[in-house]
Design a protein around this motif. Structure first.
Motif, PDB file in Angstrom:
ATOM      1  N   LEU A  16       0.840  -1.203   0.000  1.00 38.16           N
ATOM      2  CA  LEU A  16       0.000   0.000   0.000  1.00 38.16           C
ATOM      3  C   LEU A  16       0.869   1.245   0.000  1.00 38.16           C
ATOM      4  O   LEU A  16       0.670   2.164  -0.806  1.00 38.16           O
ATOM      5  CB  LEU A  16      -0.925  -0.011   1.218  1.00 38.16           C
ATOM      6  CG  LEU A  16      -1.816   1.203   1.423  1.00 38.16           C
ATOM      7  CD1 LEU A  16      -2.928   1.222   0.387  1.00 38.16           C
ATOM      8  CD2 LEU A  16      -2.411   1.180   2.825  1.00 38.16           C
ATOM      9  N   LEU A  21      -3.405   2.157  -3.084  1.00 40.46           N
ATOM     10  CA  LEU A  21      -4.558   1.267  -2.945  1.00 40.46           C
ATOM     11  C   LEU A  21      -4.958   0.625  -4.267  1.00 40.46           C
ATOM     12  O   LEU A  21      -5.315  -0.546  -4.313  1.00 40.46           O
ATOM     13  CB  LEU A  21      -5.736   2.041  -2.344  1.00 40.46           C
ATOM     14  CG  LEU A  21      -6.959   1.240  -1.947  1.00 40.46           C
ATOM     15  CD1 LEU A  21      -6.600   0.139  -0.957  1.00 40.46           C
ATOM     16  CD2 LEU A  21      -8.013   2.169  -1.355  1.00 40.46           C
ATOM     17  N   LEU A  24      -2.961  -2.495  -4.997  1.00 39.43           N
ATOM     18  CA  LEU A  24      -2.981  -3.577  -4.018  1.00 39.43           C
ATOM     19  C   LEU A  24      -3.997  -4.635  -4.450  1.00 39.43           C
ATOM     20  O   LEU A  24      -5.193  -4.390  -4.460  1.00 39.43           O
ATOM     21  CB  LEU A  24      -3.333  -3.044  -2.630  1.00 39.43           C
ATOM     22  CG  LEU A  24      -3.394  -4.070  -1.506  1.00 39.43           C
ATOM     23  CD1 LEU A  24      -2.038  -4.745  -1.313  1.00 39.43           C
ATOM     24  CD2 LEU A  24      -3.832  -3.408  -0.216  1.00 39.43           C
ATOM     25  N   LEU A  51      -8.565  -5.964   3.194  1.00 36.37           N
ATOM     26  CA  LEU A  51      -8.580  -4.512   3.363  1.00 36.37           C
ATOM     27  C   LEU A  51      -9.044  -4.123   4.766  1.00 36.37           C
ATOM     28  O   LEU A  51      -8.511  -3.194   5.372  1.00 36.37           O
ATOM     29  CB  LEU A  51      -9.456  -3.857   2.299  1.00 36.37           C
ATOM     30  CG  LEU A  51      -8.954  -3.956   0.862  1.00 36.37           C
ATOM     31  CD1 LEU A  51      -9.963  -3.335  -0.098  1.00 36.37           C
ATOM     32  CD2 LEU A  51      -7.580  -3.316   0.709  1.00 36.37           C
ATOM     33  N   HIS A  89       0.131   6.358   6.110  1.00 39.69           N
ATOM     34  CA  HIS A  89       0.260   5.406   5.005  1.00 39.69           C
ATOM     35  C   HIS A  89      -0.350   5.969   3.728  1.00 39.69           C
ATOM     36  O   HIS A  89      -1.373   6.650   3.777  1.00 39.69           O
ATOM     37  CB  HIS A  89      -0.438   4.092   5.367  1.00 39.69           C
ATOM     38  CG  HIS A  89       0.156   3.451   6.565  1.00 39.69           C
ATOM     39  ND1 HIS A  89       1.321   2.728   6.517  1.00 39.69           N
ATOM     40  CD2 HIS A  89      -0.235   3.454   7.864  1.00 39.69           C
ATOM     41  CE1 HIS A  89       1.612   2.293   7.736  1.00 39.69           C
ATOM     42  NE2 HIS A  89       0.699   2.733   8.562  1.00 39.69           N
ATOM     43  N   ASP A  91      -2.549   6.423   0.741  1.00 39.27           N
ATOM     44  CA  ASP A  91      -3.960   6.081   0.552  1.00 39.27           C
ATOM     45  C   ASP A  91      -4.625   5.577   1.831  1.00 39.27           C
ATOM     46  O   ASP A  91      -5.671   4.926   1.780  1.00 39.27           O
ATOM     47  CB  ASP A  91      -4.148   5.052  -0.564  1.00 39.27           C
ATOM     48  CG  ASP A  91      -3.813   5.596  -1.943  1.00 39.27           C
ATOM     49  OD1 ASP A  91      -3.844   6.827  -2.115  1.00 39.27           O
ATOM     50  OD2 ASP A  91      -3.521   4.794  -2.849  1.00 39.27           O
ATOM     51  N   LEU A  95      -8.431   4.110   2.143  1.00 37.49           N
ATOM     52  CA  LEU A  95      -8.643   2.746   2.615  1.00 37.49           C
ATOM     53  C   LEU A  95      -9.578   2.718   3.817  1.00 37.49           C
ATOM     54  O   LEU A  95     -10.573   1.993   3.837  1.00 37.49           O
ATOM     55  CB  LEU A  95      -7.307   2.097   2.972  1.00 37.49           C
ATOM     56  CG  LEU A  95      -7.395   0.751   3.690  1.00 37.49           C
ATOM     57  CD1 LEU A  95      -7.914  -0.316   2.749  1.00 37.49           C
ATOM     58  CD2 LEU A  95      -6.053   0.363   4.257  1.00 37.49           C
TER      59      LEU A  95
END
Length: 163
Positions: A16, A21, A24, A51, A89, A91, A95
């Motif tokens: 990620l 995202l 992933l 997720l 992190h 995105d 997420l």
């Protein structure tokens, strides 16, 4: 090599952070781990479950230690902790917002408890927690001063209602 669930989540967070995202996928993650994609289904029934586990881990890392404090100080720290977790992190906000859109209760619960401790009735606690959560989710990209001002305005309004 056999991976534990925590290892898979850890590598997924790294993917990620490195690729975002959109990139992933179960296939990409399996490739990074050197296993067949089917091996991931031993730990996660589908990508949504993966997720959700990633979001939970990101939030767990962002939680600040609980202390006995005034309801508004607790709500303030909860909002800052959520924002910090999302920003840590790539995105992260996207997420967390996506995973918890269907289950906002999990994010609202600690904010609601703080408001109830401050004397809010059910309606004010529910709407106040939801409003704070939506503010954090939609303003995580604001600069720190703007975010602090907006959060302060919301908390001032809740304090006035509870006074």
């Amino acid at each position: 090599m056999r991976y534990r669930r925590g290892d898979v989540v850890e590598r997924a967070i790294a993917v990620l952070d490195e690729h975002g995202l959109e990139a992933l996928s179960m296939r990409r993650l399996a490739g990074d781990l050197g296993v067949q994609p089917g091996a991931l289904y031993h730990h996660f029934t589908n990508k949504d479950a993966l997720l959700a586990a990633i979001a939970e881990e990101i939030l767990r890392r962002g939680r600040r230690p609980a202390e006995i404090m005034a309801w508004d100080a607790e709500a303030h720290l909860l909002c800052l902790g959520l924002r910090d977790a999302m920003r840590r992190h790539r995105d992260g906000a996207l997420l967390i917002a996506g995973v918890h859109r269907a289950d906002a209760e999990a994010l609202e619960r600690p904010l609601r408890a703080a408001l109830e401790r401050g004397g809010a009735d059910d309606d004010l606690a529910r709407v106040g927690a939801r409003t704070l959560l939506r503010f954090v989710l939609s303003h995580e990209g604001d600069d720190d001063a703007d975010f602090a001002l907006g959060l302060g305005l919301l908390l001032d309004g809740l304090r006035a209602r509870l006074a």
